[in-house]
Design an enzyme around this catalytic site. Sequence first.
Site, PDB file in Angstrom:
ATOM      1  N   ILE A 158      14.795 -11.755  -9.971  1.00 38.17           N
ATOM      2  CA  ILE A 158      14.049 -12.992  -9.748  1.00 38.17           C
ATOM      3  C   ILE A 158      14.734 -14.136 -10.491  1.00 38.17           C
ATOM      4  CG2 ILE A 158      11.804 -14.122  -9.881  1.00 38.17           C
ATOM      5  CD1 ILE A 158      10.710 -11.176 -10.427  1.00 38.17           C
ATOM      6  N   ASN A 209      14.356 -17.702  -6.167  1.00 34.90           N
ATOM      7  CA  ASN A 209      13.178 -18.541  -6.381  1.00 34.90           C
ATOM      8  C   ASN A 209      13.490 -19.865  -7.078  1.00 34.90           C
ATOM      9  OD1 ASN A 209      10.204 -19.135  -7.179  1.00 34.90           O
ATOM     10  ND2 ASN A 209      11.216 -18.830  -9.158  1.00 34.90           N
ATOM     11  N   TYR A 243      16.625 -32.960  -1.703  1.00 36.24           N
ATOM     12  CA  TYR A 243      15.780 -31.763  -1.704  1.00 36.24           C
ATOM     13  C   TYR A 243      15.528 -31.275  -0.272  1.00 36.24           C
ATOM     14  CZ  TYR A 243      11.807 -28.704  -2.841  1.00 36.24           C
ATOM     15  OH  TYR A 243      10.960 -27.629  -2.978  1.00 36.24           O
ATOM     16  N   LYS A 288      16.995 -27.598   1.143  1.00 38.72           N
ATOM     17  CA  LYS A 288      16.063 -26.573   1.623  1.00 38.72           C
ATOM     18  C   LYS A 288      16.241 -26.319   3.124  1.00 38.72           C
ATOM     19  CE  LYS A 288      13.980 -25.492  -2.217  1.00 38.72           C
ATOM     20  NZ  LYS A 288      14.135 -24.144  -2.813  1.00 38.72           N
ATOM     21  N   THR A 301       2.584 -26.185 -10.598  1.00 49.56           N
ATOM     22  CA  THR A 301       3.739 -25.796 -11.403  1.00 49.56           C
ATOM     23  C   THR A 301       4.407 -27.023 -12.016  1.00 49.56           C
ATOM     24  OG1 THR A 301       5.249 -25.951  -9.515  1.00 49.56           O
ATOM     25  CG2 THR A 301       4.182 -23.810  -9.889  1.00 49.56           C
TER      26      THR A 301
END
Length: 253
Positions: free
Chosen positions: A6, A87, A154, A158, A191
């Site tokens: 991870i 991640n 971004y 992605k 987050t």
Amino acid sequence: MKYAIITGASKGLGAAIAKRLMNEEISVISVSRTENKELRKLALEKGTVYKHFSCNLALEKEVQEVFMEISHFIFQKDPSEILLFNNAGVVDPIHTVGNLDQTPVIRNVQINLIAPILITNIFFNKAQHTETKVQAVNVTSGAAVRSIEGWSVYCSSKAGLNMFTQTAALEQAELKTQNKIIAFSPGIMDTDMQATIRSSSKDAFRDLDQFKGYKENNMLLPAETVADALVDLVLSGDAESGKVYHINDLLNK
């Protein structure tokens, strides 16, 4: 034995995924610049295998070296399956084109796109010579398919990650391997990334008030809820290679 790797496991979604997998008695390899000591403590309590590797994912040479070491560590144990969670991600720089600084632009693409490509390449390559199955999960975003002012880098990184996922899945199918690769869009979570977004300026990010409203109105998903839905999918064995999964689809099943 199953092993899970991870990236960005020190906090947020990565830490939540790690904790859930430890509860499933799956061996966990944590990769981040700093270690989450709670993960080590939990591993000791559960009696599960846990190892942390420090890595700056913005440096391709370091990524290559660290993940070659990780792959050697895992493959020599002849695991039945490796779960690879790409991640780690960054939203910066948040600004309009014409006002971007070079360094954060490059760092964003290195972490969000280049690192997952290099890491997946290493593990798919190693798996060719073993009986080990690799299941890769690339954490993407709704921004991959929707233009958002101030997020050009971004959104682009992605979107590239989605296309890499889909193309790699086609290749693995053609090669008739047992490997899978999917993308997963976790939605809007509570987050540090959301805190970064809320701290940006209105000049750089026109939708700033909307994102502040998500927090004020308790609309942010807990990372643990998102992690559970993702891990349930991965462990079910039903994930369709090449598919981009969205958290709302999983929660509304």
